[in-house]
Design an enzyme around this catalytic site. Structure first.
Site, PDB file in Angstrom:
ATOM      1  N   VAL A 231     111.028   7.865 108.922  1.00 46.18           N
ATOM      2  CA  VAL A 231     112.415   7.381 108.895  1.00 46.18           C
ATOM      3  C   VAL A 231     113.302   8.193 109.826  1.00 46.18           C
ATOM      4  O   VAL A 231     114.062   7.652 110.632  1.00 46.18           O
ATOM      5  CB  VAL A 231     112.981   7.408 107.454  1.00 46.18           C
ATOM      6  CG1 VAL A 231     114.475   7.074 107.457  1.00 46.18           C
ATOM      7  CG2 VAL A 231     112.225   6.433 106.572  1.00 46.18           C
TER       8      VAL A 231
ATOM      9  N   THR B 125     115.002   7.677 100.619  1.00 54.22           N
ATOM     10  CA  THR B 125     115.046   6.814  99.438  1.00 54.22           C
ATOM     11  C   THR B 125     115.148   7.701  98.203  1.00 54.22           C
ATOM     12  O   THR B 125     114.246   8.466  97.891  1.00 54.22           O
ATOM     13  CB  THR B 125     113.781   5.939  99.352  1.00 54.22           C
ATOM     14  OG1 THR B 125     113.703   5.132 100.529  1.00 54.22           O
ATOM     15  CG2 THR B 125     113.821   5.034  98.130  1.00 54.22           C
TER      16      THR B 125
ATOM     17  N   PHE C 145     115.750   0.208 105.760  1.00 53.44           N
ATOM     18  CA  PHE C 145     114.956  -0.995 105.498  1.00 53.44           C
ATOM     19  C   PHE C 145     114.003  -1.256 106.654  1.00 53.44           C
ATOM     20  O   PHE C 145     113.940  -2.350 107.208  1.00 53.44           O
ATOM     21  CB  PHE C 145     115.879  -2.202 105.280  1.00 53.44           C
ATOM     22  CG  PHE C 145     116.845  -2.029 104.140  1.00 53.44           C
ATOM     23  CD1 PHE C 145     116.436  -2.198 102.831  1.00 53.44           C
ATOM     24  CD2 PHE C 145     118.168  -1.689 104.376  1.00 53.44           C
ATOM     25  CE1 PHE C 145     117.311  -2.021 101.768  1.00 53.44           C
ATOM     26  CE2 PHE C 145     119.061  -1.520 103.324  1.00 53.44           C
ATOM     27  CZ  PHE C 145     118.632  -1.688 102.019  1.00 53.44           C
TER      28      PHE C 145
ATOM     29  N   LYS D 126     110.345  -1.602 108.456  1.00 60.84           N
ATOM     30  CA  LYS D 126     108.950  -1.973 108.184  1.00 60.84           C
ATOM     31  C   LYS D 126     108.053  -1.252 109.176  1.00 60.84           C
ATOM     32  O   LYS D 126     108.288  -1.329 110.389  1.00 60.84           O
ATOM     33  CB  LYS D 126     108.754  -3.493 108.302  1.00 60.84           C
ATOM     34  CG  LYS D 126     109.580  -4.303 107.318  1.00 60.84           C
ATOM     35  CD  LYS D 126     109.228  -5.779 107.388  1.00 60.84           C
ATOM     36  CE  LYS D 126     109.578  -6.424 108.710  1.00 60.84           C
ATOM     37  NZ  LYS D 126     111.031  -6.502 108.969  1.00 60.84           N
ATOM     38  N   GLU D 127     107.067  -0.562 108.675  1.00 58.71           N
ATOM     39  CA  GLU D 127     106.133   0.102 109.578  1.00 58.71           C
ATOM     40  C   GLU D 127     105.447  -0.948 110.449  1.00 58.71           C
ATOM     41  O   GLU D 127     105.012  -1.973 109.979  1.00 58.71           O
ATOM     42  CB  GLU D 127     105.097   0.904 108.777  1.00 58.71           C
ATOM     43  CG  GLU D 127     105.717   2.088 108.062  1.00 58.71           C
ATOM     44  CD  GLU D 127     104.681   2.997 107.436  1.00 58.71           C
ATOM     45  OE1 GLU D 127     103.678   3.318 108.107  1.00 58.71           O
ATOM     46  OE2 GLU D 127     104.863   3.387 106.276  1.00 58.71           O
TER      47      GLU D 127
ATOM     48  N   PHE E 210     105.831 -12.715 102.262  1.00 57.19           N
ATOM     49  CA  PHE E 210     105.306 -11.912 101.155  1.00 57.19           C
ATOM     50  C   PHE E 210     104.618 -12.751 100.064  1.00 57.19           C
ATOM     51  O   PHE E 210     104.533 -12.323  98.921  1.00 57.19           O
ATOM     52  CB  PHE E 210     106.413 -11.048 100.529  1.00 57.19           C
ATOM     53  CG  PHE E 210     106.866  -9.936 101.421  1.00 57.19           C
ATOM     54  CD1 PHE E 210     106.297  -8.675 101.334  1.00 57.19           C
ATOM     55  CD2 PHE E 210     107.847 -10.147 102.382  1.00 57.19           C
ATOM     56  CE1 PHE E 210     106.695  -7.652 102.182  1.00 57.19           C
ATOM     57  CE2 PHE E 210     108.251  -9.134 103.234  1.00 57.19           C
ATOM     58  CZ  PHE E 210     107.673  -7.888 103.130  1.00 57.19           C
TER      59      PHE E 210
ATOM     60  N   CYS F  35     106.182   3.206 100.766  1.00 59.49           N
ATOM     61  CA  CYS F  35     107.390   2.737 100.075  1.00 59.49           C
ATOM     62  C   CYS F  35     107.124   1.964  98.790  1.00 59.49           C
ATOM     63  O   CYS F  35     107.560   2.384  97.712  1.00 59.49           O
ATOM     64  CB  CYS F  35     108.220   1.870 101.026  1.00 59.49           C
ATOM     65  SG  CYS F  35     108.897   2.797 102.416  1.00 59.49           S
TER      66      CYS F  35
ATOM     67  N   LYS G 136     105.463   3.877  95.698  1.00 59.12           N
ATOM     68  CA  LYS G 136     106.319   4.979  95.237  1.00 59.12           C
ATOM     69  C   LYS G 136     107.629   4.457  94.658  1.00 59.12           C
ATOM     70  O   LYS G 136     108.087   4.921  93.606  1.00 59.12           O
ATOM     71  CB  LYS G 136     106.586   5.932  96.406  1.00 59.12           C
ATOM     72  CG  LYS G 136     107.468   7.123  96.080  1.00 59.12           C
ATOM     73  CD  LYS G 136     107.471   8.137  97.211  1.00 59.12           C
ATOM     74  CE  LYS G 136     108.148   7.633  98.452  1.00 59.12           C
ATOM     75  NZ  LYS G 136     109.635   7.576  98.335  1.00 59.12           N
TER      76      LYS G 136
ATOM     77  N   LYS H 147      98.465  -1.638 106.427  1.00 59.86           N
ATOM     78  CA  LYS H 147      98.898  -2.875 107.074  1.00 59.86           C
ATOM     79  C   LYS H 147      98.646  -2.722 108.573  1.00 59.86           C
ATOM     80  O   LYS H 147      98.415  -1.609 109.057  1.00 59.86           O
ATOM     81  CB  LYS H 147     100.385  -3.157 106.795  1.00 59.86           C
ATOM     82  CG  LYS H 147     101.317  -2.101 107.325  1.00 59.86           C
ATOM     83  CD  LYS H 147     102.777  -2.444 107.058  1.00 59.86           C
ATOM     84  CE  LYS H 147     103.291  -3.476 108.036  1.00 59.86           C
ATOM     85  NZ  LYS H 147     104.747  -3.671 107.948  1.00 59.86           N
TER      86      LYS H 147
END
Length: 444
Positions: free
Chosen positions: A11, A121, A155, A157-158, A255, A266, A269, A327
């Site tokens: 991040v 976070t 917000f 996304k990897e 999704f 993320c 956790k 992913k």
């Protein structure tokens, strides 16, 4: 603006680099001297498309600096972001020790008015703790320096983090006064000028927004996997069900792809942390708990299909694994389904030949280093040599249209267990493959 970013993890590094790209002066701070030295040399600790070139370019221009000296960074900054890790505690809660240590350092060394931004976070109420920690240090110094604590959840996304930051769906800011909001609005203006994406709210609501967003996305994944498991048992095809429900605009296609379960830094956790937040507040979050339970079980589904086909005793069997990262487009293996699948197979005596375009070093060094039954190969086809079957675990692009004739020649048996439902069942059957998917009865 003059900014500091404390924490050069996923991040912090992405955020700091993107701010620098827009002309801000950004100092990235980390206590890890080795990491800072490597960053100065252009060696990036994570894989994220587009990040390496952007870091090198902005460091060369001088808009991006790297240091271990937070005291010096504070002198040169008006806004400081806290982007350190909040690892999961034994009880599922977010561990705030690193966040509060940064807050303590800010209180010790700040010399002028500051805006302190929680980017990590963190649970609801963390901004209050950060504020108290900073004030405590200022009181020790007997100085009166004004500061504000802001919540600005990320917000990203990897695999698409640069794009997400440059063209955000929304920028959420939790702040207590208009002056601070205006500063944050100005900072984010280059990223939001095409559309009004800036959303202002109170601090606690901003803190909660991050957890709620990740929890609802995780819920969609677990719900679809639950539907997939029901489909297998009642003779329905989840691939067709997905199209049927996704066409409803209220649901959409995002999704709702069945698979091996979610992983990463993320969702696992944050779902568990939200569960702990709710329990601490005296509420039992039944849906949140079920999301976690379904996902934990889903990671074993592909291995269970292999065991059903080959038996509990897998001694003498070798399986090819395509994909290790949680992913595509990342080398991140945190909570990856591949870890569970590989461990389930090897503990029954199986050997594994694994291939991933980016995550094999991570696997070797951290996540599968104690498993002697895993061999890593240079290509996806090399992993197939002499294997009893192939398991597709991560849906990297290079796995989408492989040479199936080549695969048949290399595999001992033409058997594929597809954990991402990438291929067409009818075509696979015509090509002579024994082919298994998630959420599809074996008779289809």
């Amino acid at each position: 603006m003059k900014l500091s970013m404390v924490g050069t993890g996923y991040v912090g590094l992405v955020t700091g680099t993107c701010f620098a790209e827009m002309g801000n002066s950004v100092i990235c701070v980390d206590i890890d001297e080795n990491k800072i030295e490597k960053l100065k040399q252009g060696i990036i600790p994570i894989y994220e498309p587009g990040l390496e070139s952007m870091v090198k370019e902005n460091y060369k221009k001088g808009t991006l600096e790297f240091t271990t000296d937070i005291k010096e960074a504070l002198k040169k900054s008006d806004v400081i972001f806290i982007a350190v890790g909040t690892p999961q505690g034994e009880d599922g809660s977010a561990d705030l020790q690193y966040v509060l240590k940064v807050a303590q350092d800010i209180g010790k060394y700040m010399t002028h008015k500051m805006i302190v931004v929680d980017k990590s976070t963190v649970p609801v109420g963390t901004a209050d703790k950060v504020k108290e920690t900073i004030q405590k240090e200022l009181d020790k110094r007997k100085v009166n320096i004004p500061f504000e604590v802001v919540s600005n959840p990320e917000f990203l996304k990897e695999g698409s983090a640069i794009e997400d930051f440059m063209k955000p769906d929304r920028v959420v800011i939790g702040a207590e006064n208009e002056e601070t909001l205006e500063v944050m609005k100005e900072l984010y203006a280059p990223f939001t000028h095409n559309h009004e994406r800036f959303i202002a709210m109170d601090v606690r609501s901003a803190e909660m927004t991050k957890y709620a967003a990740n929890a609802i996305l995780a819920t969609k994944i677990s719900f679809m996997n639950e539907i997939a498991n029901i489909c297998e048992r009642v003779g329905a095809d989840v691939n067709k069900v997905r199209i049927g429900i996704g066409s409803d605009k209220r649901i959409g296609y995002s999704f709702i792809y069945p698979g091996c379960g979610y992983g990463g830094s993320c969702f696992p956790k944050d779902v568990q942390a939200l569960n702990k937040i709710a329990l601490d507040a005296g509420y039992k979050p039944r849906i949140i708990q079920a999301v976690e339970e379904v996902n934990r079980d889903q990671k074993r589904v592909l291995a269970q299909k292999v065991i059903k086909r080959f038996g509990e005793d897998l001694n003498g069997k070798t399986f090819a694994i395509w994909g290790l990262s949680f992913k595509p487009e990342t080398d991140d293996m945190r909570e990856a389904s591949s870890i569970t699948i590989i461990n389930e197979l090897t503990k029954r005596g199986a050997k594994i030949k694994a291939y991933d375009p980016k995550a094999m070093d991570e696997a070797k060094e951290f996540y599968l280093k104690d498993n002697p039954n895993v061999e890593y190969t240079q290509s996806k086809y090399d992993a197939l040599n002499g294997a009893d079957a192939m398991l597709l675990v991560t849906e990297w692009k290079e796995f989408r249209s492989p040479d199936f004739d080549e695969m048949k020649q290399r595999l001992k048996n033409p058997i594929i267990f597809d954990g991402r439902n990438q291929y067409n069942i009818e075509k696979m059957n015509k090509k002579g493959f024994e082919y298994y998917q998630i959420g599809v009865p074996e008779s289809i």
